[in-house]
Design a protein around this motif. Structure first.
Motif, PDB file in Angstrom:
ATOM      1  N   LEU A 111       1.402   9.812  -6.186  1.00 46.01           N
ATOM      2  CA  LEU A 111       2.120  11.253  -5.775  1.00 46.01           C
ATOM      3  C   LEU A 111       3.562  11.431  -6.346  1.00 46.01           C
ATOM      4  O   LEU A 111       2.849  12.421  -6.977  1.00 46.01           O
ATOM      5  CB  LEU A 111       2.226  10.826  -3.766  1.00 46.01           C
ATOM      6  CG  LEU A 111       1.220  10.880  -3.100  1.00 46.01           C
ATOM      7  CD1 LEU A 111       1.042  10.797  -1.723  1.00 46.01           C
ATOM      8  CD2 LEU A 111      -0.145  12.071  -3.706  1.00 46.01           C
TER       9      LEU A 111
ATOM     10  N   ARG B  83       0.629  -1.359  -0.051  1.00 45.78           N
ATOM     11  CA  ARG B  83       0.065  -0.159  -0.229  1.00 45.78           C
ATOM     12  C   ARG B  83       1.350   1.166   0.041  1.00 45.78           C
ATOM     13  O   ARG B  83       0.902   2.678  -1.237  1.00 45.78           O
ATOM     14  CB  ARG B  83      -1.059   0.053   1.472  1.00 45.78           C
ATOM     15  CG  ARG B  83      -1.937   0.902   1.133  1.00 45.78           C
ATOM     16  CD  ARG B  83      -2.693   0.972   2.173  1.00 45.78           C
ATOM     17  NE  ARG B  83      -3.515  -0.186   2.735  1.00 45.78           N
ATOM     18  CZ  ARG B  83      -4.279  -0.652   3.404  1.00 45.78           C
ATOM     19  NH1 ARG B  83      -4.458   0.057   4.629  1.00 45.78           N
ATOM     20  NH2 ARG B  83      -4.594  -1.991   4.051  1.00 45.78           N
TER      21      ARG B  83
ATOM     22  N   SER C   1       0.911   3.859  -3.352  1.00 40.46           N
ATOM     23  CA  SER C   1       0.862   5.246  -2.805  1.00 40.46           C
ATOM     24  C   SER C   1       2.029   6.089  -3.265  1.00 40.46           C
ATOM     25  O   SER C   1       1.516   7.330  -3.611  1.00 40.46           O
ATOM     26  CB  SER C   1       0.115   5.063  -1.307  1.00 40.46           C
ATOM     27  OG  SER C   1      -0.960   4.519  -0.783  1.00 40.46           O
TER      28      SER C   1
END
Length: 694
Positions: free
Chosen positions: A256, A248, A252
């Motif tokens: 980003l 995760r 993520s």
């Protein structure tokens, strides 16, 4: 090798005050450099507003119109430089952490190339999008590229060279697609060539106002994730033991980082190497400023360093060429040159390679008998002849075998003769160029002991291209022989730089690849600089040449390639056993009496001569020097006596076929052969990379 981006060794604890003082000194120094650069930046421009007027504006005594110039023209460019530097540096820092590889960046993971391709594709098909819509398109283009590169490189942690090779291959394919769109849709994409190198020109503050909140929010989220990024950077097992969901966090963080890079691309185009150089420099300071390894400190400091780097590059280019000329020079060219120099210096000093290995295909078909080899060679030769005949007959004007027979016997009519006089030199040029690049690639792979090396990736092709473009742009009336000589000289200089720099680490394969990538990036930036400075509104002539085109070739253009082959092939054949020995290791050839440095130099000189002649003849053609030798080894084993002739035939066939496709698919328009070989060769290269992941 586990990682090239490991935490610094535990050092004796320094007093807290000393450690804080070092960090404070670093931040203060960067802020001072940034503020000084910003002040100088605001005094530069094409209008009559000078430093005194700007100071008067600050203290309330400015002349009429000064505020309009500063606020509407100069301030947007300055703020764009700050925002782009912050976004790219944050993106690079995050990508380096989650891949645990100091070479990870929006450039090396092809994020910039993917975002650029997406933007150009939208423009080429006439779709007009608002800034946030363009950011979304760039985001998905960059995300797809980064995902592909990370998958092919094993997440990045398996080695810098693998990461750079996967990123370079993906970027080259996307650059080829982008260049194709720029050539086919010249009117719709006008001005995107210079923008594609990273331009800070802004039309007011709208872009900055749109993306500044986005960058600020992403920075805040990354700071909140700082502790988890610290743990993931240390190792997956360690992070999982402390309750961190590694997948995760990694997903993520990648999203980003790509979002930041996409915002920078939409705002200013692909500004090269900021995302690599700025965070890598900050990480290298972690040995003297230990707290820098914590992301809550690393990220803001890297962002500040990136802003300083972009501001400095923009100030420098306008100081060197003047504000008026600087309007045509992309700032990304300067940052790419800085970044290439940094990468070469870094690759020279870091020990990033384990023991080199032989090509993956070296162990295949080692038992091929002499009779079967001769049959296979004859079949390949017949296929090559068939492709040559097909290339001669097909094109915008179709010919028949009877027309060809009449032309050979001198009985053809003027139309057939005209077509043949134009087409045959192109076909022969493609064959000679492909054979030259294939031979050069086979030599470079054996000498560097890197199965994924080729003249383009090692910077030799870029050097030759730069030499030729210098003559094309600065001496428009130059003849072919001057261009050919410049291409050869450029190839020699690039090869000298790469191998002299790699000699410090004993020509370790990973170091060779990284230094070559730096030289390729630097020469590409210099080529863009020459085009934008000399003829920014007619880039098609250089783009076509840089894409490897046989258009307009005559028999005169074949002479350098023919001479290069006639000179180097006897040397390579004489050294064929030495070429096999140097591909094994350092000690075996020495024990057998081979003078390794001298032999390596002779072989590399042959490769450079072949590459320079090919670039002079048809321009820059990618991946032939990789694909043809690999395919040859897969067919006949690793003995150079068999690989060299088969590779030459396959290389000539590949480029001739690519030229035929480029002339026929969208006739009467044409695609340069180099674009077709890049599009065909990239999937094969990526398959090789995927196959060798273990």
């Amino acid at each position: 090798m586990t990682s090239v981006l490991t935490p610094p060794a535990e050092a004796p604890r320094a007093p807290v005050r000393t450690r804080n003082g070092r960090l404070l000194a670093l931040v203060t120094g960067l802020l001072g450099l940034g503020l000084a650069g910003a002040v100088v930046h605001l005094t530069q421009g094409t209008s009559a507003v000078d430093a005194g007027d700007v100071l008067g504006l600050v203290f309330g005594g400015s002349a009429e119109g000064t505020a309009d110039v500063v606020v509407e023209a100069r301030l947007p460019r300055l703020l764009a430089a700050v925002l782009v530097g912050v976004a790219l540096s944050l993106s690079g820092a995050v990508l380096q952490s989650i891949s645990r590889n100091i070479m990870a960046a929006p450039d090396t993971l092809a994020v910039n190339a993917g975002a650029h391709l997406a933007i150009v594709a939208v423009a080429a098909f006439g779709v007009s999008l608002p800034l946030m819509g363009a950011a979304g398109v760039a985001f998905f283009g960059g995300l797809g590229a980064a995902t592909l590169v990370l998958l092919l490189s094993g997440g990045g942690g398996t080695g810098s060279a693998r990461l750079v090779l996967a990123g370079t291959a993906t970027a080259l394919a996307m650059i080829a697609l982008t260049t194709t769109l720029l050539l086919l849709f010249a009117q719709e994409t006008r001005g995107l060539f210079a923008w594609g190198e990273g331009s800070l020109d802004q039309n007011g503050l709208s872009g900055v106002r749109t993306f500044a909140p986005l960058v600020a929010v992403v920075l805040a989220v990354l700071l909140v994730m700082g502790r988890r990024l610290d743990l993931v950077h240390l190792g997956d097992d360690h992070a999982r033991a402390l309750g961190v969901s590694v997948t995760r966090v990694r997903v993520s963080a990648v999203m980003l980082a790509v979002l930041l890079a996409a915002a920078a691309v939409v705002l200013a185009g692909p500004v090269g190497f900021v995302g690599l150089a700025a965070p890598a420099l900050v990480r290298l300071l972690a040995s003297t400023v230990p707290r820098l390894h914590r992301h809550i400190v690393l990220l803001p400091v890297a962002a500040l360093a990136g802003a300083v780097l972009v501001i400095t590059a923009d100030v420098l280019i306008r100081a060197l060429v003047g504000s008026q000329t600087a309007l045509e020079v992309p700032t990304g060219v300067v940052t790419t040159i800085f970044g290439a120099i940094f990468l070469i210096a870094l690759a020279r000093t870091l020990r990033i390679s384990g023991s080199p290995g032989e090509p993956p295909a070296a162990t295949t078909r080692t038992g091929l008998g002499a009779a079967r080899y001769r049959v296979l060679l004859i079949v390949i030769a017949l296929v090559a002849v068939g492709v040559v005949i097909g290339g001669t007959l097909a094109g915008d004007a179709k010919l028949l075998l009877g027309d060809l027979a009449n032309w050979v016997t001198g009985q053809a009519g003027p139309i057939v003769s005209g077509v043949m006089d134009n087409r045959l030199p192109r076909v022969v040029a493609a064959v000679l160029a492909g054979a030259s690049l294939a031979l050069a690639g086979a030599v470079i792979q054996n000498v560097s002991r890197n199965p994924l090396a080729e003249p383009g990736i090692l910077g030799v092709t870029g050097g030759a291209g730069f030499g030729a473009v210098v003559v094309i742009t600065l001496v428009p009336t130059s003849g072919f022989w001057l261009q050919a000589g410049a291409a050869g000289l450029g190839a020699v200089l690039a090869a000298t730089l790469v191998f002299a720099s790699a000699a410090r680490r004993g020509f370790a394969s990973d170091n060779l690849v990284l230094i070559g990538f730096g030289v390729w990036a630097g020469t590409t930036a210099l080529i863009a600089l020459l085009i934008t400075l000399t003829d920014p509104w007619n880039e098609s002539k250089a783009l076509t040449w840089l894409s490897g085109s046989t258009y307009g070739r005559t028999f005169e253009h074949l002479v350098p390639m023919l001479v290069a082959i006639l000179v180097t092939v006897p040397v390579l054949w004489y050294l064929r056993e030495v070429l096999d020995l140097v591909s094994l290791d350092e000690e075996t050839p020495r024990l057998l009496g081979v003078r390794v440095p001298r032999a390596r130099l002779a072989l590399l000189v042959c490769a450079v001569v072949l590459t320079g002649a090919a670039v002079a003849g048809v321009g820059v053609v990618s991946f032939v020097g990789l694909v043809a030798p690999h395919a040859a080894r897969a067919l006949v084993g690793r003995r150079s006596a068999r690989v060299l002739p088969v590779a030459a035939l396959l290389g000539g066939t590949l480029v001739c076929l690519a030229d035929l496709i480029g002339r026929s698919v969208i006739a009467p328009a044409q695609l340069p052969a180099g674009l077709v070989t890049a599009l065909v060769g990239t999937p094969y290269f990526l398959w090789l990379l995927h196959r060798s992941r273990s």
